[in-house]
Scaffold this motif. Structure first.
Motif, PDB file in Angstrom:
ATOM      1  N   THR A 234       0.837  -1.201   0.000  1.00 33.69           N
ATOM      2  CA  THR A 234       0.000   0.000   0.000  1.00 33.69           C
ATOM      3  C   THR A 234       0.875   1.255   0.000  1.00 33.69           C
ATOM      4  OG1 THR A 234      -0.108   0.088   2.421  1.00 33.69           O
ATOM      5  CG2 THR A 234      -1.822  -1.170   1.297  1.00 33.69           C
ATOM      6  N   ILE A 235       0.341   2.324  -0.539  1.00 33.51           N
ATOM      7  CA  ILE A 235       1.035   3.608  -0.487  1.00 33.51           C
ATOM      8  C   ILE A 235       1.057   4.094   0.969  1.00 33.51           C
ATOM      9  CG2 ILE A 235       1.054   5.995  -1.286  1.00 33.51           C
ATOM     10  CD1 ILE A 235       1.673   3.911  -3.458  1.00 33.51           C
ATOM     11  N   ASN A 244       0.481  -2.411   6.072  1.00 36.19           N
ATOM     12  CA  ASN A 244       1.015  -3.296   5.039  1.00 36.19           C
ATOM     13  C   ASN A 244       2.421  -2.857   4.636  1.00 36.19           C
ATOM     14  OD1 ASN A 244      -1.860  -3.875   5.021  1.00 36.19           O
ATOM     15  ND2 ASN A 244      -1.552  -4.852   3.035  1.00 36.19           N
ATOM     16  N   ALA A 245       3.077  -3.694   3.844  1.00 34.23           N
ATOM     17  CA  ALA A 245       4.374  -3.323   3.283  1.00 34.23           C
ATOM     18  C   ALA A 245       4.217  -2.016   2.505  1.00 34.23           C
ATOM     19  CB  ALA A 245       4.884  -4.431   2.372  1.00 34.23           C
ATOM     20  N   ASN A 246       5.127  -1.094   2.732  1.00 29.80           N
ATOM     21  CA  ASN A 246       5.010   0.266   2.214  1.00 29.80           C
ATOM     22  C   ASN A 246       5.619   0.379   0.819  1.00 29.80           C
ATOM     23  OD1 ASN A 246       5.014   3.022   1.757  1.00 29.80           O
ATOM     24  ND2 ASN A 246       5.627   3.541   3.845  1.00 29.80           N
ATOM     25  N   ARG A 272       7.164  11.191  -4.281  1.00 32.88           N
ATOM     26  CA  ARG A 272       6.760  12.011  -3.131  1.00 32.88           C
ATOM     27  C   ARG A 272       5.404  12.665  -3.382  1.00 32.88           C
ATOM     28  NH1 ARG A 272       7.563  15.076   1.396  1.00 32.88           N
ATOM     29  NH2 ARG A 272       7.270  17.320   1.194  1.00 32.88           N
ATOM     30  N   ASP A 273       5.200  13.125  -4.592  1.00 33.58           N
ATOM     31  CA  ASP A 273       3.909  13.725  -4.935  1.00 33.58           C
ATOM     32  C   ASP A 273       2.784  12.708  -4.753  1.00 33.58           C
ATOM     33  OD1 ASP A 273       2.088  15.704  -6.281  1.00 33.58           O
ATOM     34  OD2 ASP A 273       2.026  14.115  -7.774  1.00 33.58           O
ATOM     35  N   ALA A 290       9.213   9.315   6.916  1.00 33.85           N
ATOM     36  CA  ALA A 290       9.104   8.213   5.963  1.00 33.85           C
ATOM     37  C   ALA A 290      10.354   8.176   5.082  1.00 33.85           C
ATOM     38  CB  ALA A 290       7.862   8.390   5.092  1.00 33.85           C
ATOM     39  N   PRO A 291      10.941   6.991   4.889  1.00 38.32           N
ATOM     40  CA  PRO A 291      12.092   6.892   3.984  1.00 38.32           C
ATOM     41  C   PRO A 291      11.751   7.396   2.586  1.00 38.32           C
ATOM     42  CG  PRO A 291      11.825   4.870   5.237  1.00 38.32           C
ATOM     43  CD  PRO A 291      10.604   5.705   5.503  1.00 38.32           C
ATOM     44  N   TYR A 292      12.688   8.007   1.957  1.00 41.61           N
ATOM     45  CA  TYR A 292      12.600   8.512   0.589  1.00 41.61           C
ATOM     46  C   TYR A 292      11.654   9.712   0.445  1.00 41.61           C
ATOM     47  CZ  TYR A 292      15.149   4.371  -1.062  1.00 41.61           C
ATOM     48  OH  TYR A 292      16.098   3.410  -1.278  1.00 41.61           O
TER      49      TYR A 292
END
Length: 542
Positions: A234-235, A244-246, A272-273, A290-292
């Motif tokens: 999921t986003i 869930n796994a990001n 990022r957008d 959040a990473p990145y």
């Protein structure tokens, strides 16, 4: 031999919406689907037909969607035990959704087979194979989610593998291994996925991981290393329990670290957008760490780090932030040194000489202000005003003569609190004395100040407050503690943060409000040239 392309399967609209505080309207679900399609996601799992009216309404609307790349998937389960597939109402609803893809889950763990759905292992295998084959015969691409696969495998490996073989015989396009409880460890995923690939070498394996141990991303990546070619997630990591796994971490890791091919890799600069857009529609505050994609992902606070990053960015940044649509930031605090202040000033459009006596004096002043409770990490506008005032002699446009805030209670048919504030200021030599009311004293002060300024600066009517935070700086002082107030304001196209600090909460609020208006005036005086430099701190970017 080239590594196979990775398929990205997004379940934000189904599994993600099961997260606490996450909810999407039908219109928001449509917009999310369109955004995910534009980004290049391969599959969009949109919900469980029949589980609620909202999902039914979405599937009706989704029939008219003109997606360029992504396929919409309806989600459901295998047929019920001892029920013919053509008679199973849940499978019929999946077909009625008219999606090109159907994802169904089935039981892998004998514990669930015997104790939860109360049937036999043989019937469970038939349920899986029959359901997959039936949906495929109706023209659907079928993805099979092996629920509780890793727990089931550790309990009875042969039966878990038999469930995959049943789905494969039925014609499933992907066999997705689900860590439904989120308790599997990285080394276990590596070993088990490797064995699955060995036992079923011709199938396409996927991963569906949860974050209960904080390993959702790591487990997904371990699965890819072991041979998985589809990742479900999921986003922003939305989902039940810990999420869930990001995908906003998985996708850049796969593209930039693993150098794996994905359809969405071409759009990774929009990551990022995408993250902020989904947060906005879900009415969630973005995770700054959040990473990145987080605002703090490439932020430098310590003077040594900031100095090194200014000379060689990769010395303290593992990638170029622009690759994922992010940017480097310099945070100023009492930990800052000359390099940090110079970099921050440069970011604000002010050039400083490293050896100038003004810089040394300003740094001492900044550290004294932070000691007194001010904090400028999230208050770029206040920092810019302070910089201009201290180094360039900019005079305040708003000169306070006095203010008063009162709280009263009116008794009509209902008891109702209201506040009244009076503000006396001087602007360009002209004095103004205004009064305003609101539900709270800070709102009343804001209205009174706006009323005083608008005849001279009509553009202040564009402003509104979008966030307001109060922090106790030294709680051991009790009711005499210093209070820090941070305010975020916007004029519709730009957002900026300001700060105030005092033992008196109203005084701290006044300082933050006054700076917010001062900064808007500065923006207009400079023709908006400060937008890219001093007002980059956007709370939500759609």
């Amino acid at each position: 031999m080239d590594a196979p392309k990775i398929s990205i399967y997004d379940t934000t609209l189904r599994d993600g919406s099961q997260g606490e505080g996450i909810s999407f309207s039908v219109n928001s679900k449509i917009r999310v689907a369109q955004k995910l399609d534009q980004f290049g996601v391969d599959y969009i799992e949109a919900g469980w037909p029949g589980s609620n009216p909202r999902d039914l309404a979405f599937f009706e609307e989704a029939r008219n969607l003109k997606l360029q790349h992504a396929k919409i998937a309806a989600f459901g389960s295998t047929r019920r035990a001892n029920v013919d597939v053509e008679e199973d109402p849940q499978l019929r609803l999946l077909l009625d959704a008219e999606t090109p893809v159907v994802t169904i889950f089935g039981k892998t763990w004998l514990l669930h087979v015997e104790k939860v759905i109360r049937t036999t292992g043989a019937e469970n295998l038939a349920m899986i194979e029959d359901s997959v084959r039936f949906l495929g015969s109706q023209g659907r691409e079928v993805i099979y989610d092996a629920e509780h696969f890793f727990d089931g495998y550790k309990d009875n490996a042969e039966f878990a593998l038999d469930t995959l073989r049943a789905a494969n015989r039925g014609g499933a396009e992907y066999l997705v291994l689900c860590d439904t409880n989120g308790g599997t460890q990285v080394h276990e995923v590596d070993e088990i996925v490797t064995e699955v690939r060995k036992q079923l070498p011709d199938v396409r394996v996927g991963m569906h991981c949860h974050n209960d141990c904080g390993l959702g991303v790591a487990l997904s990546l371990a699965g890819v290393r072991a041979g998985a070619v589809q990742i479900q997630g999921t986003i922003n990591g939305y989902g039940e329990r810990n999420g869930n796994a990001n995908l906003t971490s998985i996708i850049p890791n796969l593209a930039l670290k693993f150098e794996r091919e994905m359809n969405c890799a071409a759009n990774i600069k929009k990551l990022r957008d995408l993250s902020l857009y989904i947060d906005d529609l879900a009415n969630q505050r973005p995770d700054i760490r959040a990473p990145y994609v987080g605002a703090s992902a490439f932020a430098h606070k310590g003077g040594v780090h900031a100095d090194a990053a200014s000379k060689v960015a990769r010395s303290y940044e593992h990638i170029d932030p622009a690759l994922v649509g992010n940017r480097s930031r310099v945070l100023v605090s009492d930990m800052s040194g000359r390099s940090s202040i110079m970099m921050k000033a440069r970011e604000m459009g002010v050039d400083l000489e490293s050896r100038s006596p003004e810089l040394k004096t300003f740094l001492e002043e900044l550290k004294d202000l932070e000691f007194r409770g001010y904090e400028y990490e999230s208050a770029d506008a206040s920092f810019k005003l302070l910089l201009d005032k201290f180094l360039h002699g900019r005079k305040d446009r708003i000169n306070l003569k006095g203010y008063r805030a009162m709280i009263s209670e009116e008794i009509h048919s209902e008891r109702e609190l209201y506040s009244e504030a009076t503000v006396k200021i001087s602007v360009d030599g002209s004095e103004s004395h205004t009064v305003a009311e609101a539900r709270g004293p800070i709102g009343a002060l804001d209205h009174a100040l706006r009323k005083a300024l608008s005849p001279i600066y009509p553009f202040v009517e564009e402003m509104r407050l979008v966030d307001f935070k109060v922090r106790i700086v030294d709680s051991k002082e009790g009711t005499d503690a210093k209070i820090r107030v941070q305010v975020e304001s916007t004029d519709g196209s730009r957002s900026w943060g300001t700060v105030g600090a005092s033992e008196n909460i109203v005084e701290a609020c006044w300082e933050a409000l006054k700076d917010a208006y001062e900064f808007k005036i500065l923006l207009e005086e400079t023709g908006g040239e400060e937008v890219e430099k001093a007002s980059r701190r956007i709370a939500v970017e759609a």
